[in-house]
Design an enzyme around this catalytic site. Structure first.
Site, short mmCIF file in Angstrom:
data_model
loop_
_atom_site.label_atom_id
_atom_site.label_comp_id
_atom_site.label_asym_id
_atom_site.label_seq_id
_atom_site.Cartn_x
_atom_site.Cartn_y
_atom_site.Cartn_z
N ARG A 42 0.44 -1.21 0.55
CA ARG A 42 -0.13 0.21 -0.12
C ARG A 42 1.28 1.07 0.13
O ARG A 42 0.40 2.74 -0.76
CB ARG A 42 -0.57 -0.12 1.47
CG ARG A 42 -1.73 1.16 1.03
CD ARG A 42 -3.04 0.94 2.39
NE ARG A 42 -3.95 2.07 2.66
CZ ARG A 42 -5.17 2.22 1.96
NH1 ARG A 42 -5.11 1.56 1.00
NH2 ARG A 42 -5.30 3.63 2.53
N ILE A 68 -6.97 7.55 -2.03
CA ILE A 68 -6.75 6.40 -2.11
C ILE A 68 -7.84 6.02 -0.94
O ILE A 68 -7.70 6.65 0.25
CB ILE A 68 -5.36 5.56 -2.16
CG1 ILE A 68 -5.83 4.09 -1.84
CG2 ILE A 68 -4.60 6.70 -0.67
CD1 ILE A 68 -3.54 4.00 -1.61
N SER A 69 -8.68 4.97 -0.75
CA SER A 69 -9.23 5.09 -0.15
C SER A 69 -9.21 3.50 1.55
O SER A 69 -8.28 3.32 0.87
CB SER A 69 -10.79 3.56 -0.48
OG SER A 69 -11.30 4.03 -1.90
N GLN A 70 -9.35 4.00 2.28
CA GLN A 70 -9.39 3.29 3.00
C GLN A 70 -8.70 2.04 3.24
O GLN A 70 -10.16 1.14 2.63
CB GLN A 70 -10.20 3.50 4.81
CG GLN A 70 -11.82 2.85 4.58
CD GLN A 70 -12.63 3.37 5.65
OE1 GLN A 70 -13.81 4.42 5.66
NE2 GLN A 70 -12.19 2.77 6.16
N PRO A 71 -8.33 1.24 3.89
CA PRO A 71 -8.13 -0.27 3.15
C PRO A 71 -9.39 -1.14 4.03
O PRO A 71 -9.60 -2.39 3.06
CB PRO A 71 -7.30 -0.46 4.18
CG PRO A 71 -5.89 0.47 5.43
CD PRO A 71 -7.49 1.54 4.73
#
Length: 225
Positions: A42, A68-71
């Site tokens: 990531r 970038i979206s949260q994991p």
């Protein structure tokens, strides 16, 4: 230190899955999905100055007003697709390329559309450098989908649309799944799971309140914003 942060990220994803199970119907995610979350670096998909925050369970800016979206959300949306090794997936909103890289671990081919040319170019270069060779990226308006490679076993949309784009429904294979956030900026958005049965009938299920950047449309001569 990196290994510790990665382990904490994976543990947080598992915790979030349990906490949201009453809405999503999933108290855990498939082992192969969690393995992909572990394997994809990531920190390679965020700006250098944000590397220290790469494994935090939250969205991060990647430039051009995008994130970038949260994991946890990445893992959830991936799991909702129920990806299989023989499948072809369409992604709308390449961004940094992180979601595409996760999917590339799990399916045969990923086609990804990004409306901002500079992000598309950067993502393609990054994915090539990291040896992801089953991802093809094109700059285009995601509302139109990518009809040349349709139908798709699954479609994932990583920006909030105001409605379900008809082109995406048409390009979804019977038996396929579409995961998409629906809503307007500044108000509640809902993550939807859309399923098309073998007869072509569509069903939708609201799963979770989310916050995404808006899915935008541009004229044919797309320009950076």
């Amino acid at each position: 230190m990196r290994a510790l942060k990665l382990r904490e990220m994976l543990q947080t994803i598992e915790q979030e899955a349990r906490l949201t199970a009453s809405r999503t119907g999933r108290s855990s995610f498939a082992p192969q999905v969690m393995r992909a979350m572990k394997l994809v670096p990531r920190d390679a998909f965020v700006p250098l100055e944000l590397h220290s925050q790469a494994f935090v369970n939250g969205p991060l800016p990647i430039g051009q007003g995008q994130t970038i979206s949260q994991p946890y959300i990445v893992a959830l949306m991936t799991d909702l697709l129920e990806p299989q090794l023989t499948q072809t997936i369409l992604e709308i909103g390449t961004g940094s390329g992180y979601q595409a890289a996760i999917l590339a671990q799990l399916v045969q081919q990923v086609y990804s559309l990004e409306i901002i040319p500079s992000l598309a170019t950067q993502a393609a270069e990054r994915l090539s450098r990291l040896d992801y060779h089953n991802i093809e990226i094109r700059t285009d308006d995601g509302h139109r989908g990518w009809p040349e490679h349709a139908p798709y076993d699954g479609i994932i949309v990583t920006a909030a649309a105001t409605h379900l784009p008809q082109a995406l429904l048409e390009q979804l294979k019977p038996g396929g799944r579409l995961v998409i956030p629906i809503g307007l900026p500044g108000i509640t958005q809902e993550l939807l799971l859309v399923e098309k049965n073998l007869q072509g009938d569509i069903t939708t299920q609201d799963l979770l309140s989310v916050v995404f950047v808006p899915m935008t449309s541009d004229p044919p001569n797309i320009r950076d914003r």
